[in-house]
Design an enzyme around this catalytic site. Structure first.
Site, PDB file in Angstrom:
ATOM      1  N   LYS A   1       0.974  -1.553  -0.313  1.00  0.00           N
ATOM      2  CA  LYS A   1       0.707   0.143  -0.133  1.00  0.00           C
ATOM      3  C   LYS A   1       0.389   1.217   0.642  1.00  0.00           C
ATOM      4  O   LYS A   1       0.878   2.390  -0.638  1.00  0.00           O
ATOM      5  CB  LYS A   1      -1.080  -0.415   1.933  1.00  0.00           C
TER       6      LYS A   1
ATOM      7  N   MET B   1      -5.916  -7.838   8.943  1.00  0.00           N
ATOM      8  CA  MET B   1      -5.624  -6.574   9.398  1.00  0.00           C
ATOM      9  C   MET B   1      -6.329  -4.820   9.406  1.00  0.00           C
ATOM     10  O   MET B   1      -6.984  -4.876   9.119  1.00  0.00           O
ATOM     11  CB  MET B   1      -3.794  -6.429   9.319  1.00  0.00           C
TER      12      MET B   1
ATOM     13  N   ARG C   1      -3.736  -1.632  -5.391  1.00  0.00           N
ATOM     14  CA  ARG C   1      -2.583  -3.196  -5.906  1.00  0.00           C
ATOM     15  C   ARG C   1      -3.127  -3.448  -7.241  1.00  0.00           C
ATOM     16  O   ARG C   1      -4.913  -3.253  -7.736  1.00  0.00           O
ATOM     17  CB  ARG C   1      -2.811  -3.430  -4.135  1.00  0.00           C
TER      18      ARG C   1
ATOM     19  N   TYR D   1      11.704 -34.216 -14.874  1.00  0.00           N
ATOM     20  CA  TYR D   1      10.260 -34.468 -14.997  1.00  0.00           C
ATOM     21  C   TYR D   1       9.665 -34.169 -13.211  1.00  0.00           C
ATOM     22  O   TYR D   1      10.471 -35.442 -12.596  1.00  0.00           O
ATOM     23  CB  TYR D   1       9.548 -35.659 -15.625  1.00  0.00           C
TER      24      TYR D   1
ATOM     25  N   HIS E   1     -15.745  -7.611   2.251  1.00  0.00           N
ATOM     26  CA  HIS E   1     -14.904  -8.260   1.905  1.00  0.00           C
ATOM     27  C   HIS E   1     -14.970  -9.928   2.214  1.00  0.00           C
ATOM     28  O   HIS E   1     -13.614 -10.976   1.550  1.00  0.00           O
ATOM     29  CB  HIS E   1     -14.541  -8.425   3.712  1.00  0.00           C
TER      30      HIS E   1
ATOM     31  N   GLY F   1      -8.881  -7.120   4.566  1.00  0.00           N
ATOM     32  CA  GLY F   1      -9.855  -7.430   5.444  1.00  0.00           C
ATOM     33  C   GLY F   1      -9.209  -8.500   7.027  1.00  0.00           C
ATOM     34  O   GLY F   1      -9.495  -8.316   7.977  1.00  0.00           O
TER      35      GLY F   1
ATOM     36  N   ARG G   1      -4.230   2.673   8.557  1.00  0.00           N
ATOM     37  CA  ARG G   1      -4.100   1.781   7.525  1.00  0.00           C
ATOM     38  C   ARG G   1      -2.857   0.543   7.527  1.00  0.00           C
ATOM     39  O   ARG G   1      -2.016   1.235   7.470  1.00  0.00           O
ATOM     40  CB  ARG G   1      -4.760   2.214   6.198  1.00  0.00           C
TER      41      ARG G   1
ATOM     42  N   SER H   1      13.320 -41.810  -9.344  1.00  0.00           N
ATOM     43  CA  SER H   1      11.841 -41.704  -9.658  1.00  0.00           C
ATOM     44  C   SER H   1      11.767 -41.950  -7.971  1.00  0.00           C
ATOM     45  O   SER H   1      11.959 -42.449  -6.736  1.00  0.00           O
ATOM     46  CB  SER H   1      11.028 -41.727  -9.776  1.00  0.00           C
TER      47      SER H   1
ATOM     48  N   CYS I   1       7.668 -38.681  -8.457  1.00  0.00           N
ATOM     49  CA  CYS I   1       6.208 -39.396  -8.425  1.00  0.00           C
ATOM     50  C   CYS I   1       5.442 -39.625  -7.362  1.00  0.00           C
ATOM     51  O   CYS I   1       3.914 -40.184  -7.808  1.00  0.00           O
ATOM     52  CB  CYS I   1       6.260 -40.593  -8.682  1.00  0.00           C
TER      53      CYS I   1
END
Length: 903
Positions: free
Chosen positions: A26, A108, A350, A879, A468, A106, A97, A792, A859
């Site tokens: 912010k 804090m 934001r 992989y 919210h 929402g 804020r 694997s 895997c």
């Protein structure tokens, strides 16, 4: 002297948009908006370093901080032309804020109108000639400060906020209408609320409400820093992997007022639709209101487009701001604005939270618009959000016959059915029992976060698409309908009434967060458009923009990925699905799963009950054609892609019935005495089967089982090759911890391969490797790699054996570990990098020292977790493998890892 406070305002700023680590999201963006000339009220940011200091030093502050705050307040006074605490002229009022590095909507605390007291409120009246406005600000300030700083909050057994109870009591007492809008309260009502609020503070806290503005500011700053460690913020951070050590900044900004009358208002807007991704000006506003009214959901606001008819000049200016923000930040923005007496002010911007569908669409369309390049587009979609894109929708036929009981605002797309609960704690309890839950509230507050996480969907009677409930639901991928005004919710009776029909807690409702409709009962769901188009080939689905955008994203992933994605599949249908999703082969075929279909289990049980080698081989001969048929079907679906086939892994007792009735039925079916089955079950019983007679240990005890499985693989491969289809089997021996274990099993495999090649007159190409899933296997990987052609990592068992925790039993204590921050994430969902992950690193290093080009994969279930996929890319695996429906998620995570590594 260390700098802790950064000023902004008057088109200058000490910071900029790149300083999010120090100023929070912010504060950094407020500074950036000042620098690009947008109308931002002056203020200052107290850096995240102060938050760190605060917690490291028993909630105290650096000695220099107070002086720097006083200097910054003086700068604001100079720019605005008002004085903090002035009792003679217009006083400077401020908003306080939070501002974390990553947006935590929402979670804090915020305090508005700070600086008001019994004297400054009169100065505000005199300066504005607007008595109602001044007292409205004062009662709001006491309510927020009392809640946030002084701790006047609802008790666990209360469903209503204490201050709201006071407001509703006054409305009932004076107007016999607890539901009337706050804007209809007159000056006398507001003055009475101020008095009653102060009494509430005194009765709940034993303290008098503070009058000194500097004391108020000190309390508010401390409360915002304190809120970094409140329960809901910690729950949120755990869910989204935000480190505690980041801390929050505090932003103190001169108040501008949307509640001065009908020429003022406040709103929240998005540069695109955060639910669908459509390029439209999307948002909401309330006239004569402060921003908290919009996001808290206590009033249902109007669409921002309506502002064009009320204040065309302000709307036109907002349209210009919208374009400026997107072109500058190059992402969809979520911004807050206030119009005070016709003049526009920007309070924050934001990167907007969005649904999975919206994220994919926005990424694709911003690439087309040349705002970003395609690689940036790939990084813009959180990989786990693809789960939302693939999520079911309501079945069309079911919707046609269903009864719509209410409509609201579509705030989180998708379909959800569940039992309704009106309280977050009861929602969590019901979810823990396995129930599907809909959290139903008049409006949600940040305290409802745990219930929102537990729910399938969220339904509110009040609030809009910027509330919210909507913001958090979109980020979580929860189905959400807001502002369904027809709902009458009675928390005390635990009922929901619509018209003449009343639903009790525990009754089923269904909600469509794409259309904003609420249905009675439980509705049947259907596959998403992606599934319909990819797996079922439905042309209408393939024409949808959702499908086309998904295909485009996957094409970009293919262009950028280093590490490929395979699938865990045990039959031809699963294999076909995974290939349609873009899998590059099978990374894990669990052959034991093939024994459970139809009558196959009977042959398996015969084999287990056999007392001689001859009887065992007869039973195995029955199993052979079943496995061969499955392997043949899978090889055909793979069309030359590799298949890693794991030999029998679980202990044999898992294939036999445990209860007496099932044992009797099996004895009758197989024609053997029931005592024989009971005796065999007893003899196979293991105190800890996870560490028992399973994996390669079974193959060494009964090599004929391994020989049958090898024959099934090779005969299927031979048949494929003769049909002109390539087959690339990779046989994987499980649970190896000693090189000799692997040597004995590999010898069996090679012997059978030689026999089949001779019998079928073919030359087969295959690999034999192992699953690294016990610590000794990882630590002796250099020896094992002398025999193994690939590794694997079976990270499910590797995690269990590393931690000494059973995955099945850990659910009873892991939540407490997360609460106590012993573990940041569930190690069975995301790889524990310092534990199992370190063993993986050792095994890779040792394996490559022996066999430089050894093929490496994973895997375990972690193969579909984005964070784990990125860790595997960092380790250099070839992989990852995951379940078919998580293949797109893993592909996106792998592409993002490759793009990040190339930077």
């Amino acid at each position: 002297m260390a700098k802790y406070v950064y000023s902004f305002g008057g088109k200058t700023a000490d910071g900029n948009g790149k300083m999010k680590e120090l100023l929070g999201g912010k504060g950094a963006n407020l500074a950036e908006m000042c620098l690009i000339g947008l109308p931002v009220p002056a203020g200052f940011t107290i850096s995240t370093e102060v938050c760190t200091y605060f917690y490291d030093n028993k909630k105290t502050y650096p000695a220099e901080l107070q002086k720097q705050i006083e200097t910054a307040v003086a700068k604001v006074e100079k720019i605005i032309g008002t004085k903090f605490g002035d009792t003679k002229k217009m006083p400077l009022l401020v908003a306080v804020r939070s501002g974390a590095r990553d947006s935590m909507p929402g979670m804090m605390d915020t305090i508005l109108n700070l600086g008001l007291n019994d004297q400054t409120v009169l100065a505000l009246v005199a300066a504005t000639n607007n008595e109602r406005f001044a007292w409205d600000c004062y009662r709001r300030f006491i309510q927020m400060y009392g809640d946030v700083v002084l701790g006047v909050q609802k008790a666990p057994d209360e469903d209503h906020e204490p201050f709201e109870v006071v407001i509703e009591g006054l409305k009932t007492e004076r107007y016999q209408n607890a539901e009337m809008e706050d804007t209809k309260l007159n000056v006398a009502d507001l003055k009475e609320l101020v008095a009653r609020f102060k009494k509430l503070v005194k009765s709940r806290t034993g303290k008098v409400f503070p009058e000194n503005p500097w004391d108020q500011l000190k309390g508010a700053v401390g409360a915002v820093f304190g809120s970094w460690m409140n329960d809901r913020a910690k729950v949120y951070r755990r869910k989204y992997g935000i480190p505690d050590e980041w801390g929050t900044a505090v932003n103190v900004q001169a108040m501008v007022f949307g509640n001065t009358g009908e020429s003022s208002g406040s709103g929240v807007a998005f540069t695109r639709d955060p639910a669908t991704g459509e390029k439209v000006f999307y948002g909401e506003f309330l006239m004569n209101a402060q921003g908290e009214d919009v996001v808290a959901g206590v009033r249902t606001p109007d669409p921002v487009a309506k502002l064009n008819g009320i204040m065309p000049h302000a709307y036109k200016e907002l349209e210009g701001v919208r374009k400026t923000l997107e072109s500058h930040f190059k992402d969809m923005q979520d911004f807050e604005f206030t119009i005070q007496d016709g003049k526009l002010f920007m309070l924050q911007t934001r990167n907007g939270k969005r649904t999975g569908v919206a994220a994919v669409r926005i990424a694709c369309e911003m690439v087309k618009e040349k705002l970003i390049d395609w690689k940036t587009g790939v990084t813009r979609v959180p990989a786990d959000q693809l789960e939302q894109v693939l999520a079911p929708i309501f079945d069309r036929a079911a919707v046609k016959s269903a009864k719509v009981i209410a409509t609201g605002l579509p705030a989180g797309p998708g379909a959800a059915s569940g039992k309704i609960y009106f309280n977050a704690d009861r929602s969590v309890e019901a979810n823990a029992k396995g129930e599907k839950v809909l959290l139903v509230r008049v409006e949600t507050s940040p305290e409802d976060l745990r219930g929102m996480i537990a729910a399938e969907g969220i339904l509110t009677a009040r609030g809009g698409v910027s509330s919210h409930a909507a913001l958090v639901a979109r980020q979580m991928g929860k189905v959400c309908v807001c502002g369904a005004a027809a709902l009458q919710i009675d928390y005390h009776k635990k009922t929901l009434t619509v018209g003449d029909k009343t639903y009790k807690e525990g009754d089923f409702l269904s909600i469509d967060g794409t259309a904003g409709t609420v249905y009675a009962g439980e509705l049947k769901t259907a596959p998403s458009e992606i599934i319909q188009g990819l797996l079922h080939g439905e042309k209408s689905a393939q024409e949808s923009s959702t499908y086309k955008n998904f295909v485009q994203l996957m094409d970009w992933c293919k262009k950028s990925t280093r590490m490929t994605v395979r699938t865990n599949a045990d039959n031809p249908e699963q294999t076909a699905n995974a290939v349609s999703f873009g899998a590059s082969g099978i990374g894990l075929c669990r052959t034991e799963h093939m024994f459970f279909e139809g009558d196959r289990i009977d042959a398996m049980r015969e084999m287990i009950l056999a007392e001689t080698l001859e009887d065992r081989q007869k039973a195995l001969a029955k199993l052979l054609p079943y496995q061969r048929e499955d392997f043949l079907g899978m090889f055909k679906e793979l069309k030359g892609l590799p298949a890693t086939i794991r030999f029998l892994d679980p202990p044999l007792h898992e294939f036999l019935p445990n209860d007496k009735e099932s044992q009797a039925a099996l004895a009758k079916k197989l024609g053997v005495p029931v005592e024989k089955i009971a005796s065999r079950v007893h003899s196979l019983h293991e105190f800890n089967p996870m560490l028992g007679h399973r994996g390669c240990r079974l193959g060494i005890s009964y090599p004929e089982i391994s020989a049958m499985q090898a024959r099934a693989v090779f005969e299927a491969a031979a048949e494929c090759q003769k049909a002109g289809v390539k087959a690339k089997p990779e046989i994987m021996i499980p649970l190896v911890g000693f090189k000799k274990e692997l040597d004995l099993q590999v010898a069996v495999v090679h012997e059978v391969a030689a026999q089949v090649q001779k019998e079928k007159k073919v030359k087969l190409s295959y690999l034999v490797g192992t699953m690294i899933e016990v610590p000794r296997g990882a630590l002796t990987a250099d020896e094992i790699a002398e025999t193994a052609e690939f590794f694997s990592f079976g990270t499910n068992d590797l995690t269990q054996t590393t931690l000494g925790m059973s995955r099945d039993d850990s659910g009873s204590f892991l939540p407490h570990y997360a609460e106590s921050e012993i573990v940041k994430k569930n190690p069975f969902a995301t790889i524990d990098q310092k534990g199992a992950g370190e063993l993986m690193r050792i095994a890779i290093e040792k394996g490559r020292s022996t066999r430089e080009n050894i093929k490496l994969g994973i895997c375990g279930e972690h193969g579909g977790d984005p964070d784990s996929v990125k860790f595997c890319d960092k380790l250099g695996l070839d992989y990852v493998s995951c379940s078919p429906f998580r293949v797109p998620i893993a592909r996106l995570a792998a592409a993002q890892a490759a793009i990040a590594a190339a930077k």
